[in-house]
Write an enzyme that holds these catalytic residues in place. Sequence first.
Site, mmCIF file in Angstrom:
data_model
loop_
_atom_site.group_PDB
_atom_site.id
_atom_site.type_symbol
_atom_site.label_atom_id
_atom_site.label_comp_id
_atom_site.label_asym_id
_atom_site.label_seq_id
_atom_site.Cartn_x
_atom_site.Cartn_y
_atom_site.Cartn_z
ATOM 1 N N ASN A 115 0.858 -1.181 0.000
ATOM 2 C CA ASN A 115 0.000 0.000 0.000
ATOM 3 C C ASN A 115 0.899 1.237 0.000
ATOM 4 O O ASN A 115 1.960 1.229 -0.610
ATOM 5 C CB ASN A 115 -0.980 -0.030 1.176
ATOM 6 N N GLU B 103 -8.332 -6.691 4.270
ATOM 7 C CA GLU B 103 -8.203 -5.617 5.269
ATOM 8 C C GLU B 103 -8.336 -6.131 6.698
ATOM 9 O O GLU B 103 -8.794 -5.421 7.598
ATOM 10 C CB GLU B 103 -9.211 -4.491 4.999
ATOM 11 N N ASN C 97 -1.383 3.460 5.693
ATOM 12 C CA ASN C 97 -1.594 4.547 4.746
ATOM 13 C C ASN C 97 -0.638 5.709 5.014
ATOM 14 O O ASN C 97 0.551 5.503 5.167
ATOM 15 C CB ASN C 97 -3.068 4.964 4.736
ATOM 16 N N ASP D 91 -6.775 8.708 4.776
ATOM 17 C CA ASP D 91 -6.016 7.897 3.825
ATOM 18 C C ASP D 91 -4.612 8.497 3.690
ATOM 19 O O ASP D 91 -3.885 8.578 4.674
ATOM 20 C CB ASP D 91 -6.782 7.849 2.497
#
Length: 283
Positions: free
Chosen positions: A101, A120, A147, A194
């Site tokens: 990510n 997740e 994130n 995010d």
Amino acid sequence: MSAAEVAVRADAALGEGPTWDPDAQRLVWVDILGSRVHTYAPASGRRTVMTTEQHVGAAKPRAGGGLVVNLRDGVGLYGPPGSGEAFRWLHREPVPGRRANDAAVAPDGSLWFGTMRYDEAPRGGTLSRITPDGAVRTVLDDVAVSNGTGWSPDGRLMYYIDSPTRRIDVFDVDADGLPYDRRQLAAVEDGFPDGLTVDAEGCVWVALWDGGAVHRYAPDGTLDRVIVLPVRRPTACAFGGPGLTDLYITTARTDLDAPHPLSGSVLVVPGAGKGLAQAPFAH
């Protein structure tokens, strides 16, 4: 402040990780699920697209040219265009059901790269640091969706987001560049935090997944600015342009029954603030 405009019209499934490359005067961003690395030069309008062999969580400029990429199975290197330098792994650690990510380059030139499970699941992801020689240290091993990561202008604070917590956390940074004393900077109620970026005043800008906005938080955690966007799922933001004054915002259209026509595009807010120059990966 100007309203958001379209910088790059696109239909990325999961646009992410905008990063300004000052040497090339271009924006680098990825479509994670599309396995593509995009570039965009605002002055000329030139765009490029490179397909990676795996889902790509992030792509950042290297000091020697080319890109470092956070792929599903680890961290790899691409050489500058035309260099003849083939892709190679710097660190490879495949884990079934897990992917890359977001990632960020620290002031010391190390790469901080996140992972998460496709489902997740809680505690299924990590946040790790990799130095240019390939040495890896896992700093957090209990993450759900790793994130936004960023540093204060003086490098003494590190900000971090594990999206399902709906928190923006802050750490102190020791002399070795490692974080300690984790605490909450701010909580998010509308959507999920995010990707983030830090500006020259030390304020933290955060894209809100399912929140349709970017929030700016003062160093004490106070919400002091909201940019409402025409899309539901902004994913990350970064300052770019010659003076680092334009805020670029990536967006996603994945899993939306009726995505806005601009979902998956890159937006820009001209003159939003003043960003910090980002260090390249020191390789």
